[in-house]
Design an enzyme around this catalytic site. Structure first.
Site, short mmCIF file in Angstrom:
data_model
loop_
_atom_site.label_atom_id
_atom_site.label_comp_id
_atom_site.label_asym_id
_atom_site.label_seq_id
_atom_site.Cartn_x
_atom_site.Cartn_y
_atom_site.Cartn_z
CG HIS A 20 6.81 -0.40 -13.50
ND1 HIS A 20 7.16 0.52 -14.47
CD2 HIS A 20 6.71 -1.60 -14.14
CE1 HIS A 20 7.26 -0.10 -15.64
NE2 HIS A 20 6.99 -1.37 -15.47
CE LYS A 165 5.08 -4.55 -21.67
NZ LYS A 165 5.46 -5.94 -21.92
CE LYS A 167 3.61 -3.69 -18.04
NZ LYS A 167 3.32 -5.11 -18.19
CG ASP A 196 1.39 -6.02 -20.92
OD1 ASP A 196 0.37 -6.73 -21.00
OD2 ASP A 196 2.47 -6.42 -20.45
CD GLU A 222 3.06 -7.72 -23.41
OE1 GLU A 222 3.56 -6.68 -23.91
OE2 GLU A 222 3.63 -8.39 -22.56
CG ASP A 247 3.69 -11.55 -21.21
OD1 ASP A 247 4.41 -12.55 -21.02
OD2 ASP A 247 3.79 -10.51 -20.51
CE LYS A 271 7.27 -11.17 -20.27
NZ LYS A 271 6.33 -10.75 -19.23
CD GLU A 325 8.78 -6.61 -22.51
OE1 GLU A 325 7.92 -5.78 -22.86
OE2 GLU A 325 8.53 -7.60 -21.80
C1 MUC Z 1 4.85 -7.84 -18.69
O1 MUC Z 1 3.74 -8.19 -18.41
O2 MUC Z 1 5.14 -7.82 -19.87
C2 MUC Z 1 7.49 -6.25 -18.96
C3 MUC Z 1 7.73 -4.93 -19.06
C4 MUC Z 1 7.08 -4.30 -18.00
O3 MUC Z 1 7.04 -3.12 -17.74
O4 MUC Z 1 6.43 -5.22 -17.27
C5 MUC Z 1 6.79 -6.47 -17.75
C6 MUC Z 1 5.82 -7.53 -17.61
MG MG Z 2 3.20 -8.51 -20.55
#
Ligand code: MUC
Ligand code: MG
Length: 382
Positions: A20, A165, A167, A196, A222, A247, A271, A325
């Site tokens: 990941h 989402k 990354k 994000d 994000e 976040d 969160k 999520e």
């Molecule tokens: C984050 O930063 O949001 C949430 C989903 C994901 O893949 O990582 C997290 C952390």
């Molecule tokens: Mg995040």
């Protein structure tokens, strides 16, 4: 009085189904801290404290969560009334600063215990569920555009997710934008695509990045810049149509108020762990609603236990404009719950039953536990 007799922590290391890839770390394992409370009437409460990528996401690590609970939280709670959750929270707030994930894990176990004793789901203790399922996003973070597209197509086809989402933030902005553009072009209107950045961009990169992402059909960005740069977040929010989500900037209700006051985001990723527990997360939700923020149920990639805890709270939130999520258990190679959380029709179902509504599979806990868990007992209870 139902006394708190024992507080036990256990660290679990569970492999992820694939790497990941986040801007600050690549996860191949997720580490969760389980908290078990035992009460004088024989009832139990479970909680989870989990972060992402060791100390790379935020100021707490799995080991610091255990140490905060073992050395500072458990000793002051042992022997107290397990039903007096507000009393416990006030005491811990006074004695323990920061360490929100550790505090949240213990608080979750208190709510779970209370719910079980009252034979009521935790959502009932927060006023009652208004949803029995929530829309649930999936994170595409394999590090490769083709793999991400194949993964997303399978998710859409099988009815599991249609909100994605991505990354980004590890590569140059132009490369990241090209990656997002390819995925959005491949999925089209069948999917909502968001990103994000996990704080990786400076303001100049973010100015370019937001405009370009907006042009390729990305709906939301994000945490594009560091959490402490609220004015930069406010500039980006005011200057672009694409939604900006806070976040890492949201560590509890005080942050929620400061972010809302200068409109440093359009959306709150709420969160439970980062807020400092279910009650504080409910306060973040309340501030967000009062300020007209969009709301989104965020995760720290918890196992089914922490995921079920969050679902109990978010089941009570009327307006989750951006969905949730809560897919954490699906990123892990194995399930630690006796009965897994159900994902279907692009949604996650809220577990039913008293407390958090889930039970652990003891064999899985024994298999994935790392040495070094602790057990703090009341002297009278030994
Ligand atoms: C984050 O930063 O949001 C949430 C989903 C994901 O893949 O990582 C997290 C952390
Ligand atoms: Mg995040």
């Amino acid at each position: 009085m139902t006394k708190i007799d024992l507080i036990e922590t256990t660290i679990l290391d569970i492999p992820t189904i694939r790497g990941h890839v986040l801007s600050m770390a690549t996860m191949r394992t997720q580490t969760a801290v389980l908290v078990r409370l035992r009460f004088s009437d024989g009832s139990e409460g479970l909680g989870e404290g989990t972060t992402i990528g060791g100390l790379s996401y935020g100021p707490e690590s799995p080991e610091s969560i255990v140490s905060a609970i073992e050395s500072y939280i458990a000793p002051v709670l042992i022997g107290r009334d397990g039903d007096d959750i507000n009393g416990a929270l006030n005491l811990v707030d006074k004695l323990v600063k920061g360490n929100r994930i550790a505090r949240a894990a213990v608080e979750s176990a208190l709510w779970d215990g209370l719910g079980k004793r009252l034979n009521a789901p935790v959502s009932q203790l927060f006023g009652g569920a208004v949803h029995d399922r929530l829309p649930v996003a999936w994170t595409l973070a394999s590090g490769n555009s083709d793999t991400d597209i194949a993964e997303a197509e399978e998710m859409i086809e099988t009815g599991r997710h249609n909100i994605f989402k991505l990354k980004i933030g590890k590569r140059a902005v132009a490369e990241d934008v090209a990656h997002v553009a390819r995925i959005k072009a491949a999925l089209g209107d069948a999917a909502s695509v968001r990103v994000d950045v996990n704080q990786a961009w400076g303001l100049t990169d973010a100015r370019h990045g937001l405009r370009a992402l907006q042009d390729v059909g990305c709906e939301l960005v994000e945490q594009p810049v560091q959490a402490r740069y609220r004015e930069a977040m406010a500039e980006l929010t005011a200057g672009n149509e694409i939604a900006v989500m806070a976040d890492e900037a949201l560590n509890g209700p005080e942050d929620a108020l400061s972010v809302a006051a200068i409109r440093a985001a359009d959306v709150f990723a709420v969160k439970v762990a980062q807020s400092g527990g279910l009650k504080r997360a409910a306060e973040v939700v309340a501030i967000g609603r009062a300020a007209g923020m969009g709301l989104y149920g965020g995760t720290m990639l918890e196992t089914g236990l922490g995921t079920a805890t969050a679902l109990q709270l978010f089941a009570t939130v009327e307006t989750l404009d951006w969905g949730s999520e809560f897919f954490g258990p699906l990123l892990l190679t194995d399930e630690i719950l006796a009965t897994p959380i159900v994902y279907s029709d692009f949604c996650v179902e809220i577990p039913r039953g008293p407390g958090i509504g889930v039970a652990l599979d003891p064999d899985k806990i024994a298999f994935y536990r790392r040495d070094g868990g602790t057990s703090i007992k009341a002297v009278a209870a030994v």
